[in-house]
Every structure is written in structure tokens, then in C-alpha cells.
Design an enzyme around this catalytic site. Structure first.
Site, PDB file in Angstrom:
ATOM      1  N   TYR A  88       0.842  -1.205   0.000  1.00 45.09           N
ATOM      2  CA  TYR A  88       0.000   0.000   0.000  1.00 45.09           C
ATOM      3  C   TYR A  88       0.876   1.253   0.000  1.00 45.09           C
ATOM      4  CZ  TYR A  88      -3.839   3.145   1.026  1.00 45.09           C
ATOM      5  OH  TYR A  88      -4.766   4.154   0.933  1.00 45.09           O
ATOM      6  N   PHE A 140      -7.100  19.945 -24.894  1.00 47.98           N
ATOM      7  CA  PHE A 140      -7.735  18.662 -25.211  1.00 47.98           C
ATOM      8  C   PHE A 140      -9.097  18.618 -24.494  1.00 47.98           C
ATOM      9  CE2 PHE A 140      -8.290  14.091 -24.202  1.00 47.98           C
ATOM     10  CZ  PHE A 140      -8.396  13.623 -25.484  1.00 47.98           C
ATOM     11  N   ASP A 141     -10.036  17.783 -24.981  1.00 46.96           N
ATOM     12  CA  ASP A 141     -11.413  17.780 -24.425  1.00 46.96           C
ATOM     13  C   ASP A 141     -11.447  17.670 -22.896  1.00 46.96           C
ATOM     14  OD1 ASP A 141     -11.025  16.581 -26.906  1.00 46.96           O
ATOM     15  OD2 ASP A 141     -12.687  15.184 -26.710  1.00 46.96           O
ATOM     16  N   ASP A 230       1.033  19.822 -21.224  1.00 43.23           N
ATOM     17  CA  ASP A 230       0.200  18.634 -21.345  1.00 43.23           C
ATOM     18  C   ASP A 230       1.028  17.657 -22.178  1.00 43.23           C
ATOM     19  OD1 ASP A 230      -1.545  16.639 -22.014  1.00 43.23           O
ATOM     20  OD2 ASP A 230      -3.237  17.957 -22.447  1.00 43.23           O
ATOM     21  N   ALA A 232       1.132  14.349 -23.043  1.00 47.51           N
ATOM     22  CA  ALA A 232       0.722  13.019 -23.531  1.00 47.51           C
ATOM     23  C   ALA A 232       1.651  12.501 -24.631  1.00 47.51           C
ATOM     24  CB  ALA A 232      -0.717  13.070 -24.033  1.00 47.51           C
ATOM     25  N   LYS A 273      -0.414   7.196 -23.860  1.00 49.87           N
ATOM     26  CA  LYS A 273       0.031   7.543 -25.206  1.00 49.87           C
ATOM     27  C   LYS A 273       1.528   7.196 -25.324  1.00 49.87           C
ATOM     28  CE  LYS A 273      -4.098   9.619 -25.100  1.00 49.87           C
ATOM     29  NZ  LYS A 273      -4.353  10.842 -24.394  1.00 49.87           N
ATOM     30  N   HIS A 465     -21.434  12.461 -28.728  1.00 50.31           N
ATOM     31  CA  HIS A 465     -20.951  11.531 -29.751  1.00 50.31           C
ATOM     32  C   HIS A 465     -20.669  10.133 -29.225  1.00 50.31           C
ATOM     33  CE1 HIS A 465     -17.362  13.314 -28.017  1.00 50.31           C
ATOM     34  NE2 HIS A 465     -16.642  12.319 -28.497  1.00 50.31           N
TER      35      HIS A 465
HETATM   36  C1  LIG Z   1      -5.474  11.613 -23.831  1.00 54.55           C
HETATM   37  C2  LIG Z   1      -5.167  13.000 -23.510  1.00 54.55           C
HETATM   38  C3  LIG Z   1      -5.515  13.553 -22.269  1.00 54.55           C
HETATM   39  C4  LIG Z   1      -6.337  12.819 -21.234  1.00 54.55           C
HETATM   40  O1  LIG Z   1      -5.745  11.659 -20.824  1.00 54.55           O
HETATM   41  P1  LIG Z   1      -6.553  10.347 -20.387  1.00 54.55           P
HETATM   42  O2  LIG Z   1      -5.463   9.392 -20.041  1.00 54.55           O
HETATM   43  O3  LIG Z   1      -7.387   9.913 -21.549  1.00 54.55           O
HETATM   44  O4  LIG Z   1      -7.384  10.719 -19.215  1.00 54.55           O
HETATM   45  C5  LIG Z   1      -5.128  14.863 -22.022  1.00 54.55           C
HETATM   46  N1  LIG Z   1      -4.465  15.581 -22.933  1.00 54.55           N
HETATM   47  C6  LIG Z   1      -4.121  15.075 -24.144  1.00 54.55           C
HETATM   48  C7  LIG Z   1      -3.385  15.927 -25.131  1.00 54.55           C
HETATM   49  C8  LIG Z   1      -4.474  13.774 -24.472  1.00 54.55           C
HETATM   50  O5  LIG Z   1      -4.152  13.298 -25.677  1.00 54.55           O
END
Ligand SMILES: *Cc1c(COP(=O)(O)O)cnc(C)c1O
Length: 474
Positions: A88, A140-141, A230, A232, A273, A465
Site C-alpha cells: 500500500y 484537449f477535451d 500537457d 501526452a 500515449k 458523440h
Molecule cells: C489523452 C489525452 C488527455 C487525457 O488523458 P486520459 O489518459 O485519456 O485521461 C489529455 N491531454 C491530451 C493531449 C491527451 O491526448
């Protein structure tokens, strides 16, 4: 029309950039793909109400829905999983991960979380209070979602070139520096954070230059606004910098990564990613100990104790290794060339795409391919559905279908670009799969004029969507 079948193996496309680079790995474990008939696919689509998210994955042949968490882990990662320490508190994987983050990014502190959006959930309320603003090259969304949940407003300031899909520009992911300066000159006091998304996912996986990042960093420092990356697709972005920014052509990927991250204060990362794990995320902090303390305080109730942060011990191990595999220059060379091979192959047969190709996906310009379908009948969704019917390949709409209705007027909004997105999972598909995708598009092109639009018969008020039900227009 030239058919793709006539292209010889080893064929060099225009600019000679898109030779298929052989996989820098061999395959040890396989997963069968199910073959379906067109009749079956027609039935499955009807059952799924023409929503590709409602399809069972076993009905899909080549799955290009997303590159998120869909990569293949290596034998080294799987071996490490077996050694995962599930304590843990104080699990061994936490310290391996910390060492990897310190080494690759030269950041002092890190916090694992279960995925990218969890990093946003933990970090953003520290910087953003109601009424404040977040500025980005493009949110990003989920990033936009967490800015909004913190009560703040998300403002995108991507450069002009991003909108010119057919025209080459090396760094279409860049921040528009003039618009950034203008915004800050007028309203700097409201701005709680600046977020640079590497690569710029929403603009088509387009890279950000180190020069642009440097300029943004200087502006952020001048106004004393924290700069967040960000991260990813941090490794793909570094590879593009090496390829396209002459100053860095001889620098190692790791050196470029360090140079980028030294310019920011912290990062949020979806490790699903470029870090090639099926689940995982990270927050990195360059040196601000106070910020790290605040992050830890938020993490415990939201994600779990700090040394596991919503992940199993084995996931921490796989992630510590995945970070290194993601920056391997041989892997990146193959990865980016694979996406380019698909893009150049599609261009070769006359399919319009966002150009140059992004790092993780090809964005097909459905408005140009299906000009007879108006935005309110969703050309990019129609193309994605046709691709599935034709070949069992799953992609997705990044266009008007993905936009929700105008909350005030209830009207269908028109997206700036109507893209059908073909995302390539990492280390999963081979050249023959890519050729099949290109062949499917060659067939679609022949009957493009007959492809019909769709209408929505049921939809949720937000992020419709994922769950909407559709019907073909007769
Ligand atoms: C995928 C992504 C996120 C969110 O990450 P999750 O692992 O899907 O929660 C944030 N910013 C970018 C640019 C992404 O491609």
C-alpha cells in the site's frame, strides 16, 4: 485512377520521406482479428445505431478509434509487471518511476495518477479559481473539461497555419504568440495558467517547436503565470523537433525532452500515449516543493495514497520502463514513419488529409472528400461509417458530429474542420494492415458521391458523440 495495388514494394513517395521503416521489434504474443462479412457489418452497425463507440471490438478488424491505452507493451514491461510490489505504501515501483522522471525530464518531483484526466483533476484547482482563465495552444477535451470544472474558462490560441489543412507548415501545433501577448496585455490578472499541449492533439497531432515553447515560457515568466505542459505525446513532439528544427538535428531525444521541460513549471501526462501503458498518468513538478505538497494533498482523497496514486504496483513498474521505450530513437523513427506511410499512401490515391501528417494519427478531410454532405448531416461520421462497412476498420469523427448542440439556441453547430481520424496504436499494426486501410479508401473514393449523410435521433446534452443514436438519410 491509380490503384494502390500497383504501387511496388519499396516504392518511394513524393519527397521520399514515407518509406515503411521496419518494426524495431519482433512479435511474441498475438491476438486474432475476426473477419466479418459486409452483411454482418451492416447488421452490427444497425444494432449499434450507427455509433462506432457502440460496436463490440470483436466486430472490428483494424481498430483506429484511438491511440490511447491501445499500445502493445514490451516483454520487458510484462516481466516487470510480474515483479510489481503491491504494498500500500512505499512500493518499489514508485521509486523506480521517480528515478525515471528525474532522469528523463530533470524534474524533482512526480505524482502517479490513474490517467491523464486525473492529473488535470488534481492539479488545475490549485491554479484556477472561478472566474479565471486558462490559455493554451489548444485544450484537449478532458483538459477543457477540468478547466471548466474548476470554474475557469479555457481559451485556445493556436497559430493560423493549423487551419490550412492542405498546406505544409512544420509546426502547426504552435501557440499564436501575438494573440497570446494581446490577451495578456488586456487581461493578464485573470489568467491562472498557460498550458502547452505537446503534440497538439486537437489540431491533428501537430508538433510545437522548441522556439515557440521558449517564447511562451518567457512570456509566462514575465507575467509570473505558471506554465504547464500537457505531455501526452512528449516523445513524438521531441522527434519532430529533431527532424524539423535545424538547431536540434544532432541532439538526442532525451536532450530535447529535457530542453522542452526545463521551460515549464510542471506537467500533466496521460501515460496511455507515448509512455506505452494501457493505464496510467503522471504529474511532474520541476522544483516547486510547495506545489508538490499541494498536489499530494489533493491526490490522497481523489486518487489514493501518494506512492500508488490510483495505480497497481505493477502498473508503476510498466510505466517506469514505458517512459524509456517511448523515447527510444529507433522506436520513434519507426512510429512517425508508419503514420507518414499511411498518410502519404492516402495522399497518393487522392484522399485529402491534414498535411503534414501528425504524430499519432491521420486526419482525413471529409468535407473535401464528400462535398455533397452538409455539416448537419455529418460528413466525417458518414465517412467513418462507410469505412467500417467497407472493411471492418473503425475510426472516428472529429467534426460537427462531435460538437454538442448550441446550449442557447439548440442548433447544430458547424465544426471548423470535418475530420475522420485514423489513430495508430503503438507497436500493434504492420505494413499490410496499413495497405489494407489505403485499399479500403481507394474503394470508398470510387463511390464517394453515393455516400449518404446521417441524422441524429437521440442524443445526450454533453459529449453526445459517445452515446448518440443515428439513422442513415434515405
Ligand atoms: C489523452 C489525452 C488527455 C487525457 O488523458 P486520459 O489518459 O485519456 O485521461 C489529455 N491531454 C491530451 C493531449 C491527451 O491526448
Amino acid at each position: 485512377m491509380k490503384t494502390y495495388d500497383l504501387i511496388q514494394p519499396g516504392f518511394c513517395y513524393t519527397q521520399g520521406m514515407a518509406n515503411y521503416v521496419k518494426e524495431p521489434f519482433r512479435i511474441k504474443m498475438v491476438e486474432p482479428l475476426m473477419a466479418t462479412t459486409r452483411e454482418e457489418r451492416e447488421r452490427y452497425l444497425k444494432e449499434a445505431h450507427y455509433n462506432l463507440f457502440a460496436l463490440r471490438s470483436e466486430w472490428v478488424s483494424i481498430d483506429l478509434l484511438t491511440d490511447s491505452g491501445t499500445g502493445a507493451m514490451s516483454s520487458a514491461q510484462w516481466a516487470a509487471m510480474m515483479q510489481g510490489d503491491e504494498s500500500y505504501a512505499g512500493a518499489a515501483g514508485y521509486y523506480k518511476l521517480e528515478e525515471a522522471v528525474q532522469d528523463i525530464f530533470n524534474y524533482q518531483y512526480m505524482q502517479p495518477v490513474h490517467q491523464g484526466r486525473a492529473a488535470e483533476k488534481v492539479l488545475f484547482p490549485i491554479f484556477l479559481k472561478p472566474g479565471m482563465v486558462s490559455l493554451s495552444n489548444m485544450h484537449f477535451d478532458t483538459t477543457r473539461g477540468h478547466v471548466t470544472l474548476a470554474g475557469a474558462e479555457a481559451v485556445d490560441l493556436v497559430c493560423e497555419e493549423a487551419r490550412m489543412t492542405g498546406t505544409y507548415a512544420p509546426f502547426k501545433g504552435n501557440m499564436d504568440l501575438e494573440r497570446l501577448k494581446d490577451y495578456l496585455a488586456k487581461a493578464a490578472a485573470k489568467v491562472g495558467v498557460i498550458i502547452m499541449t505537446l503534440t497538439n492533439n486537437s489540431a491533428g497531432g501537430q508538433p510545437v517547436s522548441l522556439a515557440n515553447l521558449k517564447a511562451v515560457s518567457e512570456i509566462a515568466k514575465e507575467y509570473k503565470i505558471p506554465l504547464v505542459i500537457d505531455a501526452a505525446r512528449f516523445a513524438e513532439n521531441a522527434y519532430f523537433i529533431k527532424q524539423r528544427e535545424p538547431e536540434y538535428k544532432d541532439a538526442s531525444i532525451k536532450k530535447i525532452v529535457r530542453a522542452c521541460f526545463q521551460l515549464a513549471d510542471c506537467f500533466t501526462m496521460s501515460a496511455k500515449k507515448d509512455a506505452i501503458v494501457n493505464m496510467g498518468g503522471l504529474i511532474g513538478i520541476r522544483e516547486d516543493r510547495e506545489l508538490f505538497e499541494k498536489v499530494k494533498i489533493n491526490t490522497v482523497p481523489m486518487e489514493g495514497f501518494i506512492t500508488y496514486g490510483g495505480l497497481a504496483g505493477r502498473d508503476l513498474e510498466a510505466l517506469a520502463i514505458g517512459l524509456y521505450e517511448g523515447i527510444d530513437p529507433n522506436f520513434l523513427h519507426y512510429r512517425i514513419a508508419q503514420v507518414e506511410y499511411l498518410g502519404e499512401g492516402l495522399k497518393e490515391i487522392g484522399i485529402p488529409i491534414q498535411y503534414p501528417c501528425g504524430g499519432h494519427a491521420i486526419f482525413v478531410d471529409a468535407r473535401e472528400l464528400l462535398p455533397h454532405i452538409p455539416y448537419y448531416e455529418f460528413p466525417a461520421q458518414a465517412l467513418a461509417l462507410e469505412l467500417y462497412l467497407e472493411s471492418g476498420i473503425r475510426s472516428c469523427d472529429v467534426g460537427s458530429y462531435m460538437l454538442d448542440l448550441d446550449p442557447e439556441t439548440g442548433e447544430q453547430l458547424e465544426a471548423e474542420m470535418e475530420f475522420t481520424r485514423l489513430c495508430l496504436p503503438r507497436r500493434v499494426y504492420t505494413q499490410a494492415h496499413l495497405d489494407e486501410i489505403i485499399r479500403a479508401f481507394a474503394k470508398i473514393k470510387e463511390k464517394a458521391e453515393q455516400i449518404k449523410g446521417y441524422k441524429i435521433i437521440e442524443q445526450a446534452p454533453v459529449l453526445r458523440h459517445f452515446t448518440a443514436k443515428l439513422e442513415p438519410i434515405k
